[in-house]
Write a protein that holds these residues in place. Structure first.
Motif, PDB file in Angstrom:
ATOM      1  N   UNK A  14     113.959   8.014  34.550  1.00 45.31           N
ATOM      2  CA  UNK A  14     113.122   8.330  33.403  1.00 45.31           C
ATOM      3  C   UNK A  14     114.014   8.631  32.208  1.00 45.31           C
ATOM      4  N   UNK A  15     113.755   7.987  31.095  1.00 48.85           N
ATOM      5  CA  UNK A  15     114.605   8.097  29.920  1.00 48.85           C
ATOM      6  C   UNK A  15     113.765   8.561  28.738  1.00 48.85           C
ATOM      7  N   UNK A  16     114.359   9.399  27.883  1.00 45.94           N
ATOM      8  CA  UNK A  16     113.687   9.813  26.659  1.00 45.94           C
ATOM      9  C   UNK A  16     113.537   8.596  25.746  1.00 45.94           C
ATOM     10  N   UNK A  17     112.292   8.274  25.386  1.00 46.78           N
ATOM     11  CA  UNK A  17     112.035   7.054  24.629  1.00 46.78           C
ATOM     12  C   UNK A  17     112.710   7.099  23.263  1.00 46.78           C
ATOM     13  N   UNK A  18     112.563   8.221  22.565  1.00 41.31           N
ATOM     14  CA  UNK A  18     113.118   8.330  21.216  1.00 41.31           C
ATOM     15  C   UNK A  18     114.627   8.158  21.217  1.00 41.31           C
ATOM     16  N   UNK A  19     115.300   8.808  22.162  1.00 38.92           N
ATOM     17  CA  UNK A  19     116.755   8.703  22.213  1.00 38.92           C
ATOM     18  C   UNK A  19     117.193   7.285  22.550  1.00 38.92           C
ATOM     19  N   UNK A  20     116.548   6.685  23.528  1.00 40.39           N
ATOM     20  CA  UNK A  20     116.893   5.322  23.929  1.00 40.39           C
ATOM     21  C   UNK A  20     116.662   4.337  22.788  1.00 40.39           C
ATOM     22  N   UNK A  21     115.495   4.457  22.113  1.00 44.14           N
ATOM     23  CA  UNK A  21     115.187   3.535  21.017  1.00 44.14           C
ATOM     24  C   UNK A  21     116.119   3.742  19.826  1.00 44.14           C
ATOM     25  N   UNK A  22     116.658   4.937  19.698  1.00 49.24           N
ATOM     26  CA  UNK A  22     117.645   5.187  18.644  1.00 49.24           C
ATOM     27  C   UNK A  22     118.985   4.555  18.992  1.00 49.24           C
ATOM     28  N   UNK A  53     118.522  21.537  26.695  1.00 49.76           N
ATOM     29  CA  UNK A  53     118.513  20.104  26.960  1.00 49.76           C
ATOM     30  C   UNK A  53     118.580  19.379  25.625  1.00 49.76           C
ATOM     31  N   UNK A  54     119.606  18.590  25.431  1.00 47.97           N
ATOM     32  CA  UNK A  54     119.733  17.823  24.203  1.00 47.97           C
ATOM     33  C   UNK A  54     118.977  16.505  24.311  1.00 47.97           C
ATOM     34  N   UNK A  55     118.514  16.009  23.182  1.00 47.25           N
ATOM     35  CA  UNK A  55     117.879  14.696  23.087  1.00 47.25           C
ATOM     36  C   UNK A  55     116.647  14.556  23.976  1.00 47.25           C
ATOM     37  N   UNK A  56     115.959  15.665  24.193  1.00 43.67           N
ATOM     38  CA  UNK A  56     114.643  15.619  24.837  1.00 43.67           C
ATOM     39  C   UNK A  56     113.618  15.738  23.710  1.00 43.67           C
ATOM     40  N   UNK A  57     113.027  14.618  23.360  1.00 42.61           N
ATOM     41  CA  UNK A  57     112.194  14.540  22.166  1.00 42.61           C
ATOM     42  C   UNK A  57     110.705  14.523  22.457  1.00 42.61           C
ATOM     43  N   UNK A  58     110.325  14.740  23.714  1.00 48.34           N
ATOM     44  CA  UNK A  58     108.915  14.911  24.022  1.00 48.34           C
ATOM     45  C   UNK A  58     108.285  13.888  24.926  1.00 48.34           C
ATOM     46  N   UNK A  59     108.786  12.637  24.965  1.00 46.21           N
ATOM     47  CA  UNK A  59     108.105  11.608  25.740  1.00 46.21           C
ATOM     48  C   UNK A  59     109.113  10.696  26.422  1.00 46.21           C
TER      49      UNK A  59
END
Length: 482
Positions: free
Chosen positions: A371-379, A405-411
């Motif tokens: 499971x990957x943070x969408x916002x971080x991955x898309x950035x 936790x860094x780069x946990x942007x919610x989804x």
């Protein structure tokens, strides 16, 4: 919720750019403040009405820099889109003396057997205040053993515990698996029939494994609820919830939100694994006992703040967020467009740049669920459609808090990393609850390519998860439906 340390439980504003609203609010940190005697009465005419909505909208869209102190509807010292949401609800649905029923599906599992975590949370629930207009109903079972400290539940049976102004009531039932759609649907429909209310909330308690592996592991029957089964249960019950909460690990995923979008207005869930503390129940139940019609963003703020504070006290990592499910479809379709472009890049350049970006992106659940943070991955891996995806997630995520936790942007979303071979499950899992076939095929194709790439990021095997009870239960389920 792990038995030690980590628990392996394991209306946003109707404007086109919610992210812009937050930026505007930051741009005017010290507005000209006028006096007010009624919260929400911005024009001072003694009534909260649509004209007040217009005034707050003008402020948030930078058409005005004047706003009164009572614009901070949720009391967080920031004037933003959530305050506009609460004001709209105040105008459109004036508060009345109405009722609420909170349902808790407490599948104890090994979390109870090994560490009495279900018992601890039940104690927090039953320590809360109650009122004539609030009913708390708990379904309990799914554990081979229950703590001797639990005065209401023991092994060998299932139980329904009710708590309201009349006190605590206990009903004992013959043992059955809690990890079935029928059991969950029956609990919901029976509770709604016995305790009808103007609003309902549903909390699912136990292990969580995201969109692939589901939740609620019943250790007696060695079963789990797949997300398809969860959707089936909600569809069968036909009760619309004000909010659905997951007191489970790693359930704050776009796919899960999409699966439950038609059955609730809001969702509360965590991207990361939850610690053994889980949610803190007494505070928000006290809030609902005092006013069962408290707006969901305010209730969610209490749930999130209390949970983050409890974990901070013990320096344990935590994430928790509130989502507006009216945006779940928008997010999912934006994700389709984004992955379509990522797939195009794979066809043009190969899998290596995609693996490189994925290996840097924030992952959750100790990498066991991919499971990957969408916002971080898309950035890290931007495309022409990535900004549209990020905006949709921003609109959907009303409150999001993290600790350590860094780069946990919610989804989060499922995207291969350590276990690309799990893509073979996509059609049988994500397909069952309506995720697009082209999207699934693109993920499968890229995951297959990743498996052949010589890189340590995809070298792990299923042996690394041999003790993960939820994944083992999923495999048994998967074998049965093939």
């Amino acid at each position: 919720m792990m038995t030690s340390g980590i628990r392996r439980k394991a209306f946003c504003a109707c404007l086109t750019a919610t992210a812009f609203l937050f930026a505007v609010a930051d741009r005017f940190p010290a507005p000209d403040v006028q006096a007010a005697t009624i919260i929400g009465d911005f024009d001072g005419n003694g009534a909260v009405e649509f004209a007040d909505v217009q005034l707050l909208t003008q402020y948030l869209t930078a058409q005005s820099t004047e706003i009164i102190a009572s614009a901070d509807m949720d009391g967080n010292a920031v004037i933003d889109a959530v305050d506009l949401t609460l004001l709209k609800r105040m105008v459109l649905t004036p508060q009345q003396d109405e009722s609420m029923t909170v349902m808790v599906y407490l599948c104890g599992s090994d979390l109870e057997t090994q560490a009495q975590q279900a018992t601890n949370d039940m104690k927090e629930m039953l320590a809360a205040d109650t009122s004539e207009n609030l009913n708390l109903v708990i379904a309990a079972g799914g554990a081979e053993a229950w703590s001797a400290d639990n005065a209401y539940v023991s092994a060998g049976n299932n139980y329904t515990i009710t708590y309201n102004a009349k006190g605590i009531g206990v009903s004992k039932h013959p043992a059955q698996s809690m990890a079935t759609a029928d059991a969950l649907a029956t609990f919901i429909t029976d509770t709604a029939a016995a305790y009808p209310a103007d609003r309902y909330a549903l909390i699912l308690w136990d292990h969580g494994g995201g969109p692939m592996y589901g939740l609620c592991y019943d250790e007696v029957y060695e079963q789990m609820i797949s997300i398809a089964s969860l959707q089936n249960a909600l569809d069968t019950a036909q009760i619309h919830f004000e909010w659905i909460g997951f007191d489970c690990c790693v359930m704050a995923c776009a796919e899960v939100a999409y699966a439950v979008r038609d059955y609730a207005d809001y969702m509360i869930a965590s991207e990361e694994s939850e610690s053994g503390l889980g949610w803190s129940y007494t505070g928000f139940l006290n809030q609902l006992a005092k006013d069962p019609m408290t707006d969901t963003p305010l209730v969610a703020k209490t749930i999130i703040d209390d949970m983050i504070s409890a974990n901070r006290r013990y320096r344990m990592t935590a994430t928790l967020a509130l989502y507006d499910l009216s945006y779940a479809e928008t997010v999912m379709y934006a994700l389709y467009d984004y992955i379509d472009e990522v797939y195009g890049r794979y066809e043009a350049e190969g899998i290596a740049p995609i693996i490189a970006a994925r290996s840097q992106a924030q992952d959750f659940g100790e990498g066991e669920y991919d499971l990957v943070d969408i916002t971080h991955f898309a950035t890290l891996l931007p495309t022409e459609n990535s900004n549209a995806l990020l905006e949709a997630i921003s609109q959907m995520t009303l409150i999001s808090k993290t600790y350590r936790i860094e780069n946990a942007n919610g989804m989060a979303m499922w995207f291969f990393e350590n276990f690309p071979q799990d893509a073979r499950y996509l059609d049988v899992t994500l397909g069952y609850y309506g995720i697009d076939a082209t999207y699934r095929q693109q993920l499968q194709t890229m995951a297959t390519a990743a498996r052949t790439e010589s890189t340590s990021s995809v070298a792990a095997t299923d042996d690394a998860r041999e003790n993960n009870v939820l994944i083992q239960a999923f495999r048994r389920w998967f074998a049965g439906v093939k």
